[in-house]
Scaffold this motif. Structure first.
Motif, PDB file in Angstrom:
ATOM      1  N   SER A 107       0.922  -0.961  -0.019  1.00 43.25           N
ATOM      2  CA  SER A 107       0.053  -0.030  -0.204  1.00 43.25           C
ATOM      3  C   SER A 107       0.564   1.102   0.074  1.00 43.25           C
ATOM      4  O   SER A 107       0.507   2.036  -0.840  1.00 43.25           O
ATOM      5  CB  SER A 107      -0.652  -0.271   1.174  1.00 43.25           C
ATOM      6  N   GLU A 239      -5.852   1.278  -4.832  1.00 47.07           N
ATOM      7  CA  GLU A 239      -5.167  -0.121  -4.806  1.00 47.07           C
ATOM      8  C   GLU A 239      -6.283  -1.140  -4.140  1.00 47.07           C
ATOM      9  O   GLU A 239      -6.187  -2.231  -4.237  1.00 47.07           O
ATOM     10  CB  GLU A 239      -3.902   0.277  -4.224  1.00 47.07           C
ATOM     11  N   SER A 240      -6.432  -0.854  -2.992  1.00 46.89           N
ATOM     12  CA  SER A 240      -7.192  -1.780  -2.106  1.00 46.89           C
ATOM     13  C   SER A 240      -8.063  -2.386  -2.597  1.00 46.89           C
ATOM     14  O   SER A 240      -8.769  -3.282  -2.296  1.00 46.89           O
ATOM     15  CB  SER A 240      -7.530  -0.808  -0.661  1.00 46.89           C
ATOM     16  N   SER A 243      -6.949  -4.304  -5.933  1.00 41.24           N
ATOM     17  CA  SER A 243      -7.446  -5.668  -4.940  1.00 41.24           C
ATOM     18  C   SER A 243      -8.599  -6.903  -4.524  1.00 41.24           C
ATOM     19  O   SER A 243      -8.473  -8.047  -4.512  1.00 41.24           O
ATOM     20  CB  SER A 243      -6.235  -6.024  -4.396  1.00 41.24           C
ATOM     21  N   PHE A 244      -9.248  -5.617  -3.729  1.00 39.23           N
ATOM     22  CA  PHE A 244     -10.361  -6.577  -3.556  1.00 39.23           C
ATOM     23  C   PHE A 244     -11.308  -7.159  -4.174  1.00 39.23           C
ATOM     24  O   PHE A 244     -12.327  -8.448  -4.358  1.00 39.23           O
ATOM     25  CB  PHE A 244     -11.681  -5.206  -2.407  1.00 39.23           C
ATOM     26  N   SER A 255      -1.612  -8.140   0.543  1.00 39.56           N
ATOM     27  CA  SER A 255      -1.977  -6.361   0.378  1.00 39.56           C
ATOM     28  C   SER A 255      -2.930  -6.090   1.372  1.00 39.56           C
ATOM     29  O   SER A 255      -3.784  -7.749   1.326  1.00 39.56           O
ATOM     30  CB  SER A 255      -2.353  -6.188  -0.880  1.00 39.56           C
ATOM     31  N   TRP A 256      -3.238  -5.330   1.889  1.00 39.19           N
ATOM     32  CA  TRP A 256      -4.472  -4.989   2.630  1.00 39.19           C
ATOM     33  C   TRP A 256      -6.310  -5.910   1.570  1.00 39.19           C
ATOM     34  O   TRP A 256      -6.928  -5.660   2.651  1.00 39.19           O
ATOM     35  CB  TRP A 256      -4.314  -3.056   4.018  1.00 39.19           C
ATOM     36  N   GLY A 257      -5.689  -4.836   0.554  1.00 39.43           N
ATOM     37  CA  GLY A 257      -7.169  -5.454  -0.433  1.00 39.43           C
ATOM     38  C   GLY A 257      -7.188  -7.160  -0.209  1.00 39.43           C
ATOM     39  O   GLY A 257      -8.523  -7.111  -0.381  1.00 39.43           O
ATOM     40  N   ASN A 258      -6.067  -7.774  -0.628  1.00 35.12           N
ATOM     41  CA  ASN A 258      -6.573  -9.656  -0.316  1.00 35.12           C
ATOM     42  C   ASN A 258      -6.585  -9.876   0.390  1.00 35.12           C
ATOM     43  O   ASN A 258      -7.543 -11.065   0.620  1.00 35.12           O
ATOM     44  CB  ASN A 258      -5.046  -9.797  -1.338  1.00 35.12           C
ATOM     45  N   PRO A 277      -6.310  -5.566   8.821  1.00 36.93           N
ATOM     46  CA  PRO A 277      -6.553  -5.097   6.723  1.00 36.93           C
ATOM     47  C   PRO A 277      -7.185  -3.258   7.091  1.00 36.93           C
ATOM     48  O   PRO A 277      -6.127  -2.383   6.881  1.00 36.93           O
ATOM     49  CB  PRO A 277      -5.643  -5.837   6.325  1.00 36.93           C
ATOM     50  N   LEU A 281      -5.155   0.453   7.148  1.00 34.06           N
ATOM     51  CA  LEU A 281      -5.783   1.270   6.062  1.00 34.06           C
ATOM     52  C   LEU A 281      -6.561   2.294   6.623  1.00 34.06           C
ATOM     53  O   LEU A 281      -6.044   3.558   5.850  1.00 34.06           O
ATOM     54  CB  LEU A 281      -6.494   0.481   5.247  1.00 34.06           C
TER      55      LEU A 281
END
Length: 307
Positions: A107, A239-240, A243-244, A255-258, A277, A281
């Motif tokens: 991130s 980015e989150s 990835s989410f 990653s925090w989104g994952n 996460p 964030l």
């Protein structure tokens, strides 16, 4: 009677030394240096301290009691937070604490890289568009076309054309953020190019590139710096989101989104998988926004309260 001063200089007869008048105005204390700036602007100090802590967490993640963030342990899946697993484990038995700390690297790298690249590209385009009249129409119509597309949709479309990686995420978000910086810089340049010192430079025969570098560029750095902080925060959120929804960094890169995406199916029964996460964030975005707000107040002469 002869009166002498403190430095023993005699006073002529018939003259006296008037008493020292009290100060009517308080002495202005000029605070210099980084510490003085932080004392005058505590919002920047608080945001900068939080951001520095998160950067150090990302850098020294291997030395903070973490394990391999990709190591699978099906026998230990969905464990609640405990002394063995501080943030618990996910559906595949991976340590959430380790994944969250390593996710800070992704991130922060994305946010800082996008802020830097978008600021440099937007600065170059905005300077040319604002000062060179014939190029203004061409460049700004292209920027308006990019701004007509929501940044998240533009990033998703660009990611669909490439494979998932951190570099491609940075490139996709940078393309979506450049128009914002361009319009800001262009607006500042449009007001600066009408100033008398610019007219004097033109009348003296100074070439256009030198006018831009010497007279226009220094006056655009302050607002662009503030805008860069907001772009950094926005890039981390985008980015989150990517990835989410599975369009950002690959699942093999924590990653925090994952992490939040993998825990959404268990949100009602295992909320800690998403909570940690999301909390990191939120704190990171808050820290960057605090730095941006503090810099805005510090660099705006209308809001400056001290010297």
């Amino acid at each position: 009677m002869t009166v002498s001063t403190t430095n023993t200089v005699p006073v002529p007869p018939g003259l006296v030394i008037a008493p020292q008048l009290p100060d009517l105005l308080a002495t202005v204390e000029i605070r210099r240096g980084v510490l003085g700036f932080l004392r005058n602007h505590p919002v920047v100090a608080i945001g900068g301290a939080l951001l520095l802590c998160l950067v150090l967490i990302g850098i020294f993640a291997p030395y903070l009691g973490t394990v391999d963030p990709t190591a699978l342990a099906p026998a230990k899946r969905t464990r609640a937070p405990s002394a063995d697993f501080w943030f618990g484990t996910d559906a595949l038995g991976r340590d959430i604490y380790s994944r969250v700390l390593y996710g800070a690297r992704v991130s922060l790298t994305v946010g800082l890289s996008v802020a830097l690249l978008a600021s440099l590209a937007g600065l170059a385009i905005g300077l040319v568009a604002g000062f060179v009249r014939w190029a203004d129409g061409i460049l700004m119509r292209f920027m308006d076309g990019l701004m007509s597309i929501p940044p998240i949709l533009l990033a998703v479309a660009l990611m669909a054309l490439t494979r998932g990686s951190v570099g491609n995420v940075i490139l996709a978000i940078t393309v979506a953020e450049v128009p914002r910086v361009t319009r800001l810089v262009r607006g500042v340049v449009l007001s600066l190019r009408e100033q008398p010192y610019v007219d004097a430079a033109i009348a003296s025969g100074t070439r256009t590139p030198m006018i831009i570098l010497r007279h226009i560029l220094p006056n655009t750095l302050a607002p662009m710096l503030v805008q860069a902080t907001y772009i950094c925060a926005s890039a981390m959120i985008v980015e989150s989101i990517l990835s989410f929804i599975g369009a950002g960094t690959p699942p093999t890169i924590p990653s925090w989104g994952n992490i939040m995406a993998e825990g959404r199916a268990l949100w009602q029964v295992k909320p800690f998988i998403v909570f940690f996460p999301a909390a990191f964030l939120s704190v990171t975005v808050l820290a960057v926004n605090l730095v941006g707000d503090g810099l805005r107040d510090a660099l705006d002469p209308r809001m400056a309260k001290g010297l």
